[in-house]
Design a protein around this motif. Structure first.
Motif, PDB file in Angstrom:
ATOM      1  N   PRO A  53       0.797  -1.231   0.000  1.00 28.64           N
ATOM      2  CA  PRO A  53       0.000   0.000   0.000  1.00 28.64           C
ATOM      3  C   PRO A  53       0.833   1.287   0.000  1.00 28.64           C
ATOM      4  N   LYS A  54       2.056   1.218   0.479  1.00 25.24           N
ATOM      5  CA  LYS A  54       2.893   2.416   0.543  1.00 25.24           C
ATOM      6  C   LYS A  54       3.988   2.359  -0.513  1.00 25.24           C
ATOM      7  N   HIS A  55       4.416   3.543  -0.939  1.00 21.74           N
ATOM      8  CA  HIS A  55       5.446   3.650  -1.974  1.00 21.74           C
ATOM      9  C   HIS A  55       6.731   2.968  -1.512  1.00 21.74           C
ATOM     10  N   PRO A  56       7.437   2.256  -2.410  1.00 24.76           N
ATOM     11  CA  PRO A  56       8.638   1.524  -1.999  1.00 24.76           C
ATOM     12  C   PRO A  56       9.769   2.401  -1.459  1.00 24.76           C
ATOM     13  N   THR A  57       9.813   3.674  -1.808  1.00 23.69           N
ATOM     14  CA  THR A  57      10.882   4.531  -1.267  1.00 23.69           C
ATOM     15  C   THR A  57      10.776   4.683   0.242  1.00 23.69           C
ATOM     16  N   LEU A  58       9.591   4.477   0.803  1.00 20.10           N
ATOM     17  CA  LEU A  58       9.398   4.593   2.257  1.00 20.10           C
ATOM     18  C   LEU A  58       9.914   3.375   3.019  1.00 20.10           C
ATOM     19  N   TYR A  61       7.172  -1.826   4.482  1.00 20.24           N
ATOM     20  CA  TYR A  61       6.541  -2.981   3.865  1.00 20.24           C
ATOM     21  C   TYR A  61       5.621  -3.691   4.841  1.00 20.24           C
ATOM     22  N   GLU A  62       4.466  -4.118   4.339  1.00 20.15           N
ATOM     23  CA  GLU A  62       3.491  -4.809   5.181  1.00 20.15           C
ATOM     24  C   GLU A  62       3.474  -6.315   4.963  1.00 20.15           C
ATOM     25  N   TRP A  69      11.972 -10.241  -0.033  1.00 21.96           N
ATOM     26  CA  TRP A  69      12.576  -9.742  -1.259  1.00 21.96           C
ATOM     27  C   TRP A  69      13.479  -8.547  -0.960  1.00 21.96           C
ATOM     28  N   SER A  70      13.031  -7.657  -0.113  1.00 20.10           N
ATOM     29  CA  SER A  70      13.823  -6.494   0.282  1.00 20.10           C
ATOM     30  C   SER A  70      15.156  -6.928   0.905  1.00 20.10           C
TER      31      SER A  70
END
Length: 189
Positions: A53-58, A61-62, A69-70
């Protein structure tokens, strides 16, 4: 100082040729003194179409699949993408995986082992390079291109020719230079 190299199998399709091609390249990379070589299979991550739901730059991750993966992407100093060409472009599995995270890719070099028909996957690589530069990655020139890949398969194994071996060594040598040069840029990220 050993640099962590992830060789990423980009196709997730059952029966893919990418697996034996990546296994061959990983074998070459494992012998290179500059790298701690690791084989990463996108199929094992089973990433759904981007669903955070949130942009990956933030980096907030939920989902567990995104966190795994991160961590995988963050652990690497350099990447080699073993990629096919689908309809003159990259496989959707790779595009999706690239878009899942952002900062984890920053200031890291990447190279390509591409395969396919007459073009050897080079059209997909050209499109993939555009995405990589937006992720603040450095795609290098050196590559392994495998046209008519089916002609190099024998009993499920990729049978490399001298040109593939020579290209792989040149790729790894240059990738090591870039990975070492970019490492200080990542210390503050």
């Amino acid at each position: 100082m050993s640099l962590v190299l992830h060789t990423i199998i980009c196709s997730t399709r059952p029966g893919r040729v990418g697996l034996p091609v990546a296994q061959w390249f990983h074998g070459v990379a494992s012998k290179h003194e500059a790298f701690d070589a690791r084989l990463v299979d996108l199929a094992e991550f089973n990433l759904p179409i981007y669903d955070e739901p949130k942009h990956p730059t933030l980096q907030q991750y939920e989902h567990e699949h995104t966190k795994r993966w991160s961590a995988s992407v963050a652990a690497a100093d350099a990447f080699v993408f073993v990629t096919p060409e689908y309809n003159f472009g990259p496989p959707p599995s790779l595009v999706n995986a690239l878009n899942y995270v952002y900062r984890e890719w920053n200031y890291k070099p990447a190279a390509f082992v591409s395969y396919g028909g007459v073009s050897g996957g080079i059209r997909a690589v050209q499109m993939e390079k555009h995405t990589l530069t937006t992720l603040k990655m450095m795609p290098i020139l050196e590559a392994v291109m495998i046209p008519m890949v089916a002609q190099h398969m024998e009993n499920g194994r990729f049978m490399a020719k001298e040109i593939h071996e020579t290209s792989a060594t040149a790729l790894l040598n240059e990738l090591a230079r870039w990975a070492a040069a970019l490492k200080p840029m990542r210390s503050g990220v």
